[in-house]
Design an enzyme around this catalytic site. Structure first.
Site, mmCIF file in Angstrom:
data_model
loop_
_atom_site.group_PDB
_atom_site.id
_atom_site.type_symbol
_atom_site.label_atom_id
_atom_site.label_comp_id
_atom_site.label_asym_id
_atom_site.label_seq_id
_atom_site.Cartn_x
_atom_site.Cartn_y
_atom_site.Cartn_z
ATOM 1 N N THR A 11 0.870 -1.188 0.000
ATOM 2 C CA THR A 11 0.000 0.000 0.000
ATOM 3 C C THR A 11 0.901 1.230 0.000
ATOM 4 O OG1 THR A 11 -0.252 -0.271 2.405
ATOM 5 C CG2 THR A 11 -2.044 -1.068 0.999
ATOM 6 N N LYS B 251 3.903 -6.899 3.911
ATOM 7 C CA LYS B 251 3.644 -5.513 3.561
ATOM 8 C C LYS B 251 3.401 -4.756 4.865
ATOM 9 C CE LYS B 251 0.282 -3.419 3.380
ATOM 10 N NZ LYS B 251 -0.417 -2.466 4.319
ATOM 11 N N THR C 296 1.092 -6.727 13.352
ATOM 12 C CA THR C 296 1.174 -5.336 12.915
ATOM 13 C C THR C 296 1.443 -5.131 11.435
ATOM 14 O OG1 THR C 296 3.508 -5.179 13.583
ATOM 15 C CG2 THR C 296 1.873 -4.520 15.192
ATOM 16 N N GLU D 70 6.779 4.768 7.041
ATOM 17 C CA GLU D 70 6.336 5.939 6.277
ATOM 18 C C GLU D 70 7.208 7.155 6.593
ATOM 19 O OE1 GLU D 70 1.640 4.735 5.712
ATOM 20 O OE2 GLU D 70 2.225 5.997 7.411
ATOM 21 N N ASN E 183 0.387 10.551 5.498
ATOM 22 C CA ASN E 183 -0.866 10.244 6.173
ATOM 23 C C ASN E 183 -1.922 11.323 5.993
ATOM 24 O OD1 ASN E 183 -0.683 7.604 7.829
ATOM 25 N ND2 ASN E 183 1.333 8.554 8.016
ATOM 26 N N SER F 60 -6.592 10.780 -0.421
ATOM 27 C CA SER F 60 -6.834 11.646 -1.592
ATOM 28 C C SER F 60 -6.312 10.998 -2.869
ATOM 29 C CB SER F 60 -6.189 12.996 -1.390
ATOM 30 O OG SER F 60 -4.798 12.860 -1.192
#
Length: 408
Positions: free
Chosen positions: A155, A181, A192, A279, A403, A408
């Site tokens: 993702t 992933k 997790t 991230e 995040n 969007s």
């Protein structure tokens, strides 16, 4: 970009495991977002799942199908839609997806485990989209498709995550391969993220589930990116039994320990890869706490440090602000901690001794360690013989951007 992580290479196939991918258009057009794993008859499967009370519909269905005990023949994984927070409609969609796969593969609906990852709370039409591309997905099934499958389940990941290990048992080569992933919403609460590990060893019964639990405790339950646990977390261990060995059913089997260690090595590599690809991460930070009265106490201190935004942003800035480390250690809930006995290192540089700045500490040495991509932190609590290690990353501008823009 992932910290010190490279695309998968030399990934070894597992006899009895075939993987296929397709673009189902679940959230985005022309994106490979569907993965099918087909298992040979007689394969043994164990799983661990999120403890989040808002666990996703596919988690509930997968748990129910595993408990059915009739044997697992396939796993279907979609990205783009988590099918979480979707109520009865989500459960129906997860079951319908299993029914579609079962119909194409000629197995029972309960022999299919569903998994989803992506945006939470979105309406689902998974079965319809899966049905449209499943035949082409089945056509791509192959034992050497681990790398393409690892890419298809991503993702917000920036890089696919897969690795393999081999060992010799009684003159027979045994292989372990896994993929995972995960990049955000990473915090220990079982696994997790999504992870799939397979071996051709004949690991059966109680030994299979115990092996998975033990591997989890030394890998996926020792990582954190942001302290948030997903609704969809799952880790699956598959044993096809294709290696020509007698069954391994109990932890007392002399072969069990070696196989568990190989599976754990794969799980640890994947777990660390998730953190390295956290991230917006720019730093990989192993935190080792020793000198505690028990492992739980050491983990308590380690996670307090790993979840401190002040510490994580200091690491992003390459700032050896060791006062933030002391503040986190002191607020970790070890109420009778004698601070005069605490020592702290950045890499090999001791910055705190006897609860205060080490007399020999030089700021330039601390900055040199902080400038590296990998920054080991070691804390000695000075009150016992227990120790524990976790892995985390820094907190950067990009974490907020990723995040903020996620839907969007």
């Amino acid at each position: 970009m992932a910290v010190g992580l490279h695309p998968p290479r030399n990934i070894l196939p597992i006899a009895g495991v075939r993987l296929g991918v397709a673009a189902a258009g679940i959230r985005y057009a022309n994106r490979t977002d569907l993965t099918l794993i087909h298992l040979a008859e007689g394969s043994q499967v164990a799983g661990v799942f999120t403890r989040n009370r808002f666990c996703a519909a596919p988690v509930l269905v997968a748990q129910r199908h595993l408990a059915d005990g009739s044997g697992v023949r396939a796993l279907v994984i979609n990205t783009g839609n988590a099918n979480a927070g979707t109520g009865a409609a989500g459960l129906q969609a997860a079951e319908a997806s299993c029914q579609v796969v079962a119909g194409q593969l000629g197995c029972a609906q309960e022999a299919v485990l569903p998994f989803s990852t992506g945006v939470i709370g979105e309406p689902v039409a998974l079965a319809e989209k899966i049905a449209g591309v499943l035949p082409s997905c089945i056509e791509t099934l192959a034992e050497d498709h681990w790398e393409v499958a690892a890419a298809a389940i991503m993702t917000t990941d920036t890089i696919a995550k897969a690795c393999s290990r081999q060992l010799e048992m009684d003159g027979v080569t045994v292989t372990v391969t896994g993929m995972a992933k995960g990049s955000g919403m990473i915090r220990p609460d079982m696994a997790t993220m999504l992870a799939y590990i397979a071996t051709d060893a004949p690991l059966h019964g109680a030994g299979l589930q115990q092996c998975l639990q033990e591997a989890m405790e030394r890998s996926f339950n020792r990582i954190t990116v942001d302290g948030d646990t997903s609704t969809n977390d799952a880790c699956i261990l598959m044993a096809t039994g294709q290696a020509a060995l007698p069954p391994i059913s109990l932890a007392t089997d002399p072969r069990y320990g070696r196989l568990r260690d190989a599976i754990t090595a794969v799980a640890q590599w994947l777990a660390q890869a998730v953190v390295r690809d956290g991230e917006g991460a720019t730093k990989f930070i192993p935190i080792h706490v020793l000198g505690g009265r028990d492992a739980a106490e050491c983990l308590q201190v380690a996670y307090r440090m790993a979840h401190s935004p002040l510490i994580k942003t200091a690491f992003f800035a390459s700032d050896p602000n060791w006062g933030r480390l002391l503040a986190a250690i002191g607020s970790a809930g070890v109420d009778d901690l004698e601070v005069d006995g605490v020592q702290v290192w950045l890499g090999d540089t001791r910055i705190v001794r006897d609860g205060a700045r080490d007399r020999d500490y030089d700021e330039a040495a601390g900055q040199a360690v902080m400038a590296q991509e990998e920054i080991p932190v070691r804390v000695d609590l000075g009150r016992g013989a227990a120790e524990a290690q976790i892995w985390t990353c820094d907190l950067s501008y990009d974490y907020v951007r990723i995040n903020a823009d996620y839907r969007s």
